[in-house]
Design a protein around this motif. Structure first.
Motif, PDB file in Angstrom:
ATOM      1  N   LYS A 127       0.822  -1.220   0.000  1.00 21.08           N
ATOM      2  CA  LYS A 127       0.000   0.000   0.000  1.00 21.08           C
ATOM      3  C   LYS A 127       0.853   1.266   0.000  1.00 21.08           C
ATOM      4  O   LYS A 127       1.971   1.278   0.492  1.00 21.08           O
ATOM      5  N   ASP A 128       0.268   2.311  -0.577  1.00 20.60           N
ATOM      6  CA  ASP A 128       0.815   3.655  -0.417  1.00 20.60           C
ATOM      7  C   ASP A 128       0.305   4.186   0.918  1.00 20.60           C
ATOM      8  O   ASP A 128      -0.911   4.201   1.166  1.00 20.60           O
ATOM      9  N   VAL A 129       1.220   4.623   1.758  1.00 22.16           N
ATOM     10  CA  VAL A 129       0.865   5.030   3.120  1.00 22.16           C
ATOM     11  C   VAL A 129       1.184   6.506   3.324  1.00 22.16           C
ATOM     12  O   VAL A 129       2.241   6.989   2.901  1.00 22.16           O
ATOM     13  N   VAL A 130       0.279   7.208   3.983  1.00 21.64           N
ATOM     14  CA  VAL A 130       0.522   8.577   4.433  1.00 21.64           C
ATOM     15  C   VAL A 130       0.408   8.605   5.950  1.00 21.64           C
ATOM     16  O   VAL A 130      -0.609   8.186   6.511  1.00 21.64           O
ATOM     17  N   GLY A 178     -16.188   3.402  -0.846  1.00 21.45           N
ATOM     18  CA  GLY A 178     -15.844   4.051   0.413  1.00 21.45           C
ATOM     19  C   GLY A 178     -14.441   3.736   0.891  1.00 21.45           C
ATOM     20  O   GLY A 178     -14.112   3.914   2.071  1.00 21.45           O
ATOM     21  N   GLN A 179     -13.579   3.275  -0.012  1.00 23.11           N
ATOM     22  CA  GLN A 179     -12.198   2.948   0.319  1.00 23.11           C
ATOM     23  C   GLN A 179     -11.287   4.128  -0.028  1.00 23.11           C
ATOM     24  O   GLN A 179     -11.380   4.706  -1.102  1.00 23.11           O
ATOM     25  N   LEU A 180     -10.411   4.462   0.892  1.00 30.88           N
ATOM     26  CA  LEU A 180      -9.451   5.530   0.669  1.00 30.88           C
ATOM     27  C   LEU A 180      -8.583   5.243  -0.547  1.00 30.88           C
ATOM     28  O   LEU A 180      -8.079   4.129  -0.717  1.00 30.88           O
ATOM     29  N   THR A 181      -8.384   6.261  -1.398  1.00 32.88           N
ATOM     30  CA  THR A 181      -7.506   6.116  -2.565  1.00 32.88           C
ATOM     31  C   THR A 181      -6.413   7.179  -2.624  1.00 32.88           C
ATOM     32  O   THR A 181      -5.390   6.960  -3.268  1.00 32.88           O
ATOM     33  N   ALA A 182      -6.635   8.333  -1.963  1.00 32.77           N
ATOM     34  CA  ALA A 182      -5.645   9.409  -2.047  1.00 32.77           C
ATOM     35  C   ALA A 182      -5.889  10.432  -0.941  1.00 32.77           C
ATOM     36  O   ALA A 182      -6.948  10.450  -0.293  1.00 32.77           O
ATOM     37  N   VAL A 183      -4.889  11.261  -0.727  1.00 26.70           N
ATOM     38  CA  VAL A 183      -4.987  12.372   0.219  1.00 26.70           C
ATOM     39  C   VAL A 183      -4.636  13.652  -0.523  1.00 26.70           C
ATOM     40  O   VAL A 183      -3.605  13.717  -1.207  1.00 26.70           O
ATOM     41  N   LYS A 184      -5.493  14.657  -0.405  1.00 25.99           N
ATOM     42  CA  LYS A 184      -5.172  15.969  -0.953  1.00 25.99           C
ATOM     43  C   LYS A 184      -4.501  16.788   0.141  1.00 25.99           C
ATOM     44  O   LYS A 184      -5.038  16.945   1.233  1.00 25.99           O
ATOM     45  N   SER A 185      -3.310  17.259  -0.134  1.00 25.44           N
ATOM     46  CA  SER A 185      -2.546  18.025   0.845  1.00 25.44           C
ATOM     47  C   SER A 185      -2.479  19.488   0.459  1.00 25.44           C
ATOM     48  O   SER A 185      -2.789  19.867  -0.691  1.00 25.44           O
ATOM     49  N   VAL A 186      -2.046  20.301   1.412  1.00 24.32           N
ATOM     50  CA  VAL A 186      -1.877  21.733   1.167  1.00 24.32           C
ATOM     51  C   VAL A 186      -0.708  22.237   1.998  1.00 24.32           C
ATOM     52  O   VAL A 186      -0.490  21.759   3.125  1.00 24.32           O
ATOM     53  N   CYS A 244       5.407  -1.888   2.797  1.00 23.48           N
ATOM     54  CA  CYS A 244       4.534  -0.943   2.118  1.00 23.48           C
ATOM     55  C   CYS A 244       5.097  -0.602   0.735  1.00 23.48           C
ATOM     56  O   CYS A 244       6.296  -0.763   0.469  1.00 23.48           O
ATOM     57  N   LYS A 245       4.241  -0.093  -0.146  1.00 28.98           N
ATOM     58  CA  LYS A 245       4.666   0.313  -1.490  1.00 28.98           C
ATOM     59  C   LYS A 245       5.391   1.652  -1.448  1.00 28.98           C
ATOM     60  O   LYS A 245       6.370   1.875  -2.166  1.00 28.98           O
ATOM     61  N   SER A 246       4.883   2.575  -0.618  1.00 25.36           N
ATOM     62  CA  SER A 246       5.501   3.890  -0.444  1.00 25.36           C
ATOM     63  C   SER A 246       5.049   4.459   0.888  1.00 25.36           C
ATOM     64  O   SER A 246       4.058   3.992   1.466  1.00 25.36           O
ATOM     65  N   VAL A 247       5.770   5.461   1.392  1.00 21.49           N
ATOM     66  CA  VAL A 247       5.347   6.126   2.622  1.00 21.49           C
ATOM     67  C   VAL A 247       5.712   7.602   2.540  1.00 21.49           C
ATOM     68  O   VAL A 247       6.816   7.968   2.116  1.00 21.49           O
ATOM     69  N   VAL A 248       4.750   8.438   2.911  1.00 20.08           N
ATOM     70  CA  VAL A 248       4.922   9.888   2.954  1.00 20.08           C
ATOM     71  C   VAL A 248       4.474  10.369   4.322  1.00 20.08           C
ATOM     72  O   VAL A 248       3.463   9.885   4.854  1.00 20.08           O
ATOM     73  N   GLN A 249       5.210  11.289   4.904  1.00 17.63           N
ATOM     74  CA  GLN A 249       4.867  11.842   6.206  1.00 17.63           C
ATOM     75  C   GLN A 249       4.552  13.332   6.067  1.00 17.63           C
ATOM     76  O   GLN A 249       5.335  14.092   5.502  1.00 17.63           O
ATOM     77  N   PHE A 250       3.408  13.750   6.607  1.00 13.97           N
ATOM     78  CA  PHE A 250       3.056  15.162   6.657  1.00 13.97           C
ATOM     79  C   PHE A 250       3.528  15.739   7.986  1.00 13.97           C
ATOM     80  O   PHE A 250       3.096  15.282   9.053  1.00 13.97           O
ATOM     81  N   ASP A 251       4.392  16.727   7.931  1.00 19.21           N
ATOM     82  CA  ASP A 251       4.866  17.418   9.123  1.00 19.21           C
ATOM     83  C   ASP A 251       4.393  18.862   9.042  1.00 19.21           C
ATOM     84  O   ASP A 251       4.708  19.575   8.088  1.00 19.21           O
ATOM     85  N   ILE A 252       3.634  19.302  10.035  1.00 17.78           N
ATOM     86  CA  ILE A 252       3.047  20.639  10.005  1.00 17.78           C
ATOM     87  C   ILE A 252       4.102  21.736  10.123  1.00 17.78           C
ATOM     88  O   ILE A 252       3.882  22.873   9.703  1.00 17.78           O
ATOM     89  N   TYR A 253       5.287  21.387  10.650  1.00 13.94           N
ATOM     90  CA  TYR A 253       6.338  22.383  10.845  1.00 13.94           C
ATOM     91  C   TYR A 253       7.192  22.533   9.584  1.00 13.94           C
ATOM     92  O   TYR A 253       7.390  21.568   8.845  1.00 13.94           O
ATOM     93  N   ALA A 259      -2.881   7.064  -1.696  1.00 13.74           N
ATOM     94  CA  ALA A 259      -2.826   6.442  -0.364  1.00 13.74           C
ATOM     95  C   ALA A 259      -3.987   5.481  -0.203  1.00 13.74           C
ATOM     96  O   ALA A 259      -5.130   5.821  -0.495  1.00 13.74           O
ATOM     97  N   GLN A 260      -3.683   4.283   0.232  1.00 15.78           N
ATOM     98  CA  GLN A 260      -4.716   3.328   0.620  1.00 15.78           C
ATOM     99  C   GLN A 260      -4.728   3.125   2.137  1.00 15.78           C
ATOM    100  O   GLN A 260      -5.581   2.416   2.664  1.00 15.78           O
ATOM    101  N   LEU A 261      -3.753   3.749   2.822  1.00 18.61           N
ATOM    102  CA  LEU A 261      -3.693   3.683   4.284  1.00 18.61           C
ATOM    103  C   LEU A 261      -3.186   5.015   4.813  1.00 18.61           C
ATOM    104  O   LEU A 261      -2.149   5.518   4.366  1.00 18.61           O
ATOM    105  N   VAL A 262      -3.935   5.598   5.744  1.00 18.56           N
ATOM    106  CA  VAL A 262      -3.533   6.829   6.428  1.00 18.56           C
ATOM    107  C   VAL A 262      -3.483   6.555   7.921  1.00 18.56           C
ATOM    108  O   VAL A 262      -4.403   5.944   8.488  1.00 18.56           O
ATOM    109  N   LEU A 263      -2.402   6.999   8.542  1.00 17.36           N
ATOM    110  CA  LEU A 263      -2.239   6.841   9.984  1.00 17.36           C
ATOM    111  C   LEU A 263      -2.157   8.221  10.627  1.00 17.36           C
ATOM    112  O   LEU A 263      -1.301   9.034  10.265  1.00 17.36           O
ATOM    113  N   LEU A 264      -3.064   8.480  11.570  1.00 18.44           N
ATOM    114  CA  LEU A 264      -3.143   9.776  12.240  1.00 18.44           C
ATOM    115  C   LEU A 264      -2.307   9.743  13.511  1.00 18.44           C
ATOM    116  O   LEU A 264      -2.634   9.044  14.468  1.00 18.44           O
TER     117      LEU A 264
END
Length: 491
Positions: free
Chosen positions: A293-296, A378-386, A316-325, A412-417
């Motif tokens: 899976k692509d993971v965010v 209803g399955q996650l496929t992507a995340v729109k970021s800004v 996992c197939k890929s992993v991306v991390q969102f850092d607010i800083y 993304a097929q998996l998002v971890l908060l």
């Protein structure tokens, strides 16, 4: 002072981390200790400075610096340099009941306050601490601490994480009878189910629990106080109750698409992964898999890093991390002076592993999730970021605003908060009518309820493992004073 010029003669040398591409193939600890000769050399770098900022835990600039449990760091550094490991162990355990945990999982605010860092780099305090306790276990110096007498006082500790274990350890040393209640099937709380096994192997935790049991402490698992065991019954059966339930209520992210399948809280993900591994070596399939899976991962702290390291081991197939800083500078800035914790760019272990596998730091800095996108099922496929910018208003508050025209769509097929915790779960505290927020900014551990105390992250909010241990120690002292006065026993 063992070697006055040690910090000049020798460069900092960290523990030997296993190759990232090798270690993501298993769940074993990611690093190994240096040889004894190298450890003694590293200990000789301690300056034995006039004001040892390393051993005095405090908050500077909103962050921890120095050791919250007041470890006598220069003293045991010198003892290690001399080769007097047994006395170093005795000195270390005067302040820290669990060096094997902090030596592995603590972010080492002590090193942020090390004076040697003003010259070149800090002493490897965390690694030396780890080495001392492992040497003590190897040599058989670590024994059950059985109190010489019993007071007849019974105390219940609710929660077996770092605060609960420290609290139980100290109360047992006072001679009280202690029972620790744990709602999970294994003892350890955060240590067992929150921190992945490549940081603290389960055998390390089990080893300490056995020692505590041999010292006279009892543990009851699969018992949730407030549900399986009424809190009123607990209050009647015990002279005091200490709540060390942690700050386990996760912070949510309310954006469009939040209800799509494939979005999980980080701790739910980590807990299920570890439990399945310990129960069946993943054969039961009772975990959230990132395989293929692509993971965010959303969040910038230790928990986010643990998630990255875990999904890599799940292939996992890929992993991306969102850092607010924003991306931090490579060196301290004038507004982040020593001895504040250095806010500089670095790769933590999980990010290092992701870079080794995929070729780049997985982080997108100054980035937040704008929307979760899914398919017709209803399955996650992507995340729109800004992209985000941070503004400090006239009150000194941080205001974050989206930057126009910076939207990206990331598969993304998996998002971890992993964006932190709001505090303890409320049910038990509501039953007792306890306002935990009211205790957060005080130095008291006793609540308005007669014989009930609160300690650890449940009291102070999400924090470091060392602060949890110190909270447990201080709460135990406060509880001890309360119960002996109640029954008129001499201190």
């Amino acid at each position: 002072m063992g070697k006055p010029t040690g910090f000049i003669e020798y460069k900092r040398q960290n523990a030997q981390y296993r190759d990232p591409l090798e270690r993501i193939q298993d769940w074993k600890e990611i690093s190994n200790l240096l040889p004894e000769s190298s450890l003694r050399q590293q200990a000789s770098r301690c300056m034995d400075c006039g004001v040892p900022f390393c051993q005095n835990g405090s908050h500077i600039g909103g962050m921890s610096t120095g050791c919250p449990i007041f470890n006598l760091i220069p003293e045991w550094n010198e003892l290690v340099y001399r080769g007097d490991w047994k006395e170093a162990y005795e000195r270390l355990t005067k302040t820290n009941p669990f060096p094997e945990f902090t030596g592995r999982a603590c972010p080492a605010p002590c090193e942020a306050g090390c004076v040697a860092s003003l010259y070149e780099s800090s002493v490897t305090i965390k690694n030396i601490e780890w080495a001392i306790i492992e040497k003590a276990f190897e040599e058989g110096w670590v024994k059950p601490q059985i109190p010489k007498m019993r007071t007849g006082i019974k105390i219940a500790v609710v929660g077996s994480g770092p605060a609960g274990l420290a609290c139980a350890y100290e109360l047992n040393q006072y001679g009280h009878s202690v029972i620790v209640f744990e709602r999970s099937d294994r003892v350890g709380g955060l240590l067992t189910y929150g921190i992945p096994k490549m940081k603290i192997e389960q055998s390390v935790i089990d080893r300490r629990i056995r020692l505590m049991e041999e010292s006279g402490i009892s543990f009851l698992t699969n018992v949730e106080v407030g549900k399986d065991y009424p809190i009123e019954k607990l209050q009647k059966e015990f002279d005091a109750v200490i709540l060390c339930t942690g700050a386990t209520k996760p912070r949510d992210l309310e954006v469009d698409g939040r209800n799509l399948k494939g979005i999980h809280f980080a701790m739910d993900f980590l807990h299920a992964n570890t439990k399945s591994m310990l129960d069946s070596n993943f054969k039961n399939g009772q975990y959230i898999s990132a395989e293929g899976k692509d993971v965010v991962v959303i969040g910038g702290g230790d928990t986010a890093v643990d998630c990255i390291a875990t999904v890599l081991r799940q292939n996992c197939k890929s992993v991306v991390q969102f850092d607010i800083y924003p991306k931090r500078p490579t060196e301290r800035t004038p507004d982040n002076p020593w001895p504040q914790y250095p806010m500089v760019y670095k790769l933590d272990y999980g990010q290092e592993e992701a870079k080794a596998k995929f070729g780049n730091d997985p982080r997108l800095f100054a980035t937040s999730a704008l929307e979760f996108i899914g398919d017709e099922q209803g399955q996650l496929t992507a995340v729109k970021s800004v992209g985000m910018k941070t503004i400090i208003n006239e009150k000194g508050e941080k205001i974050r605003e989206p930057i126009p025209n910076t939207e990206k769509t990331i598969p993304a097929q998996l998002v971890l908060l992993a964006i932190g915790f709001e505090g303890p779960e409320r049910e038990l505290f509501d039953q007792l009518n306890i306002d935990v927020k009211g205790l957060r900014n005080s130095r008291t551990f006793q609540t308005a309820v007669e014989n009930v105390f609160v300690a650890g992250d449940a009291r102070r909010g999400q924090s470091l493992i060392v602060w949890a241990i110190q909270e447990g120690k201080e709460a135990a002292k406060s509880c001890h004073e309360y119960v002996i006065n109640k029954v008129n026993l001499p201190i």
